[in-house]
Design a protein around this motif. Structure first.
Motif, mmCIF file in Angstrom:
data_model
loop_
_atom_site.group_PDB
_atom_site.id
_atom_site.type_symbol
_atom_site.label_atom_id
_atom_site.label_comp_id
_atom_site.label_asym_id
_atom_site.label_seq_id
_atom_site.Cartn_x
_atom_site.Cartn_y
_atom_site.Cartn_z
ATOM 1 N N ASN A 5 50.950 96.209 43.339
ATOM 2 C CA ASN A 5 51.025 94.829 42.869
ATOM 3 C C ASN A 5 52.020 94.006 43.672
ATOM 4 N N ASP A 6 52.388 94.480 44.831
ATOM 5 C CA ASP A 6 53.379 93.801 45.656
ATOM 6 C C ASP A 6 52.706 92.740 46.522
ATOM 7 N N THR A 7 52.006 91.796 45.908
ATOM 8 C CA THR A 7 51.254 90.807 46.678
ATOM 9 C C THR A 7 52.171 89.873 47.448
ATOM 10 N N GLU A 8 53.325 89.562 46.914
ATOM 11 C CA GLU A 8 54.232 88.662 47.626
ATOM 12 C C GLU A 8 54.726 89.313 48.914
ATOM 13 N N GLY A 9 55.081 90.573 48.860
ATOM 14 C CA GLY A 9 55.557 91.263 50.050
ATOM 15 C C GLY A 9 54.470 91.386 51.098
ATOM 16 N N VAL A 10 53.292 91.736 50.684
ATOM 17 C CA VAL A 10 52.181 91.889 51.622
ATOM 18 C C VAL A 10 51.797 90.535 52.192
ATOM 19 N N ALA A 11 51.665 89.529 51.364
ATOM 20 C CA ALA A 11 51.283 88.200 51.835
ATOM 21 C C ALA A 11 52.358 87.613 52.733
ATOM 22 N N GLY A 12 53.598 87.906 52.446
ATOM 23 C CA GLY A 12 54.690 87.394 53.265
ATOM 24 C C GLY A 12 54.665 87.945 54.672
ATOM 25 N N ARG A 13 54.129 89.138 54.841
ATOM 26 C CA ARG A 13 54.060 89.749 56.165
ATOM 27 C C ARG A 13 52.743 89.452 56.868
ATOM 28 N N ALA A 14 51.728 89.011 56.165
ATOM 29 C CA ALA A 14 50.392 88.872 56.739
ATOM 30 C C ALA A 14 50.338 87.833 57.848
ATOM 31 N N VAL A 15 50.898 86.661 57.634
ATOM 32 C CA VAL A 15 50.771 85.591 58.622
ATOM 33 C C VAL A 15 51.524 85.922 59.905
ATOM 34 N N PRO A 16 52.790 86.385 59.847
ATOM 35 C CA PRO A 16 53.442 86.751 61.109
ATOM 36 C C PRO A 16 52.729 87.892 61.830
ATOM 37 N N VAL A 17 52.223 88.849 61.087
ATOM 38 C CA VAL A 17 51.510 89.962 61.713
ATOM 39 C C VAL A 17 50.241 89.459 62.375
ATOM 40 N N ASP A 18 49.487 88.602 61.694
ATOM 41 C CA ASP A 18 48.261 88.070 62.282
ATOM 42 C C ASP A 18 48.562 87.231 63.514
ATOM 43 N N GLY A 19 49.642 86.470 63.469
ATOM 44 C CA GLY A 19 50.036 85.699 64.652
ATOM 45 C C GLY A 19 50.385 86.607 65.819
ATOM 46 N N VAL A 53 41.681 81.674 60.612
ATOM 47 C CA VAL A 53 42.154 82.757 59.745
ATOM 48 C C VAL A 53 43.614 82.587 59.371
ATOM 49 N N ILE A 54 44.479 82.256 60.311
ATOM 50 C CA ILE A 54 45.914 82.206 60.031
ATOM 51 C C ILE A 54 46.253 81.138 58.986
ATOM 52 N N PRO A 55 45.748 79.907 59.075
ATOM 53 C CA PRO A 55 46.039 78.934 58.011
ATOM 54 C C PRO A 55 45.462 79.341 56.646
ATOM 55 N N VAL A 56 44.296 79.981 56.649
ATOM 56 C CA VAL A 56 43.707 80.438 55.381
ATOM 57 C C VAL A 56 44.630 81.467 54.739
ATOM 58 N N LEU A 57 45.152 82.398 55.531
ATOM 59 C CA LEU A 57 46.085 83.384 54.990
ATOM 60 C C LEU A 57 47.366 82.730 54.495
ATOM 61 N N ALA A 58 47.844 81.736 55.211
ATOM 62 C CA ALA A 58 49.060 81.037 54.794
ATOM 63 C C ALA A 58 48.847 80.321 53.462
ATOM 64 N N ARG A 59 47.705 79.652 53.316
ATOM 65 C CA ARG A 59 47.409 78.967 52.041
ATOM 66 C C ARG A 59 47.270 79.969 50.911
ATOM 67 N N ARG A 62 50.736 81.014 49.884
ATOM 68 C CA ARG A 62 51.419 79.980 49.085
ATOM 69 C C ARG A 62 50.848 79.918 47.672
ATOM 70 N N ALA A 63 49.540 80.073 47.530
ATOM 71 C CA ALA A 63 48.913 80.011 46.213
ATOM 72 C C ALA A 63 49.378 81.178 45.342
ATOM 73 N N ARG A 64 49.597 82.321 45.927
ATOM 74 C CA ARG A 64 50.022 83.498 45.156
ATOM 75 C C ARG A 64 51.487 83.471 44.803
#
Length: 66
Positions: A5-19, A53-59, A62-64
């Motif tokens: 359930n660590d969605t914040e941690g995973v989402a926080g790393r997703a955009v820099p990793v994708d970049g 993809v990167i802006p979609v992941l960022a949004r 933020r939504a989560r």
């Protein structure tokens, strides 16, 4: 313990990793030794999906988180 359930941690790393992945993907076309038109086409085929993809992941992040 991670319960999945660590969605914040995973989402926080997703955009820099994708970049970072997008940056490394650009090395292939640039180092391929192909002609200019081919390199330009390959770069476009990498950058266009990344710009979507990167802006979609960022949004999504933020939504989560808030």
């Amino acid at each position: 313990m991670n319960t999945g359930n660590d969605t914040e941690g995973v989402a926080g790393r997703a955009v820099p990793v994708d970049g970072g992945v997008a940056d490394r993907d650009l090395a292939g076309p640039l180092l391929s030794g192909a002609d200019t038109a081919t390199v330009t086409a390959l770069l476009g085929l990498h950058l266009v999906p990344a710009t979507v993809v990167i802006p979609v992941l960022a949004r999504s992040r933020r939504a989560r988180t808030g």
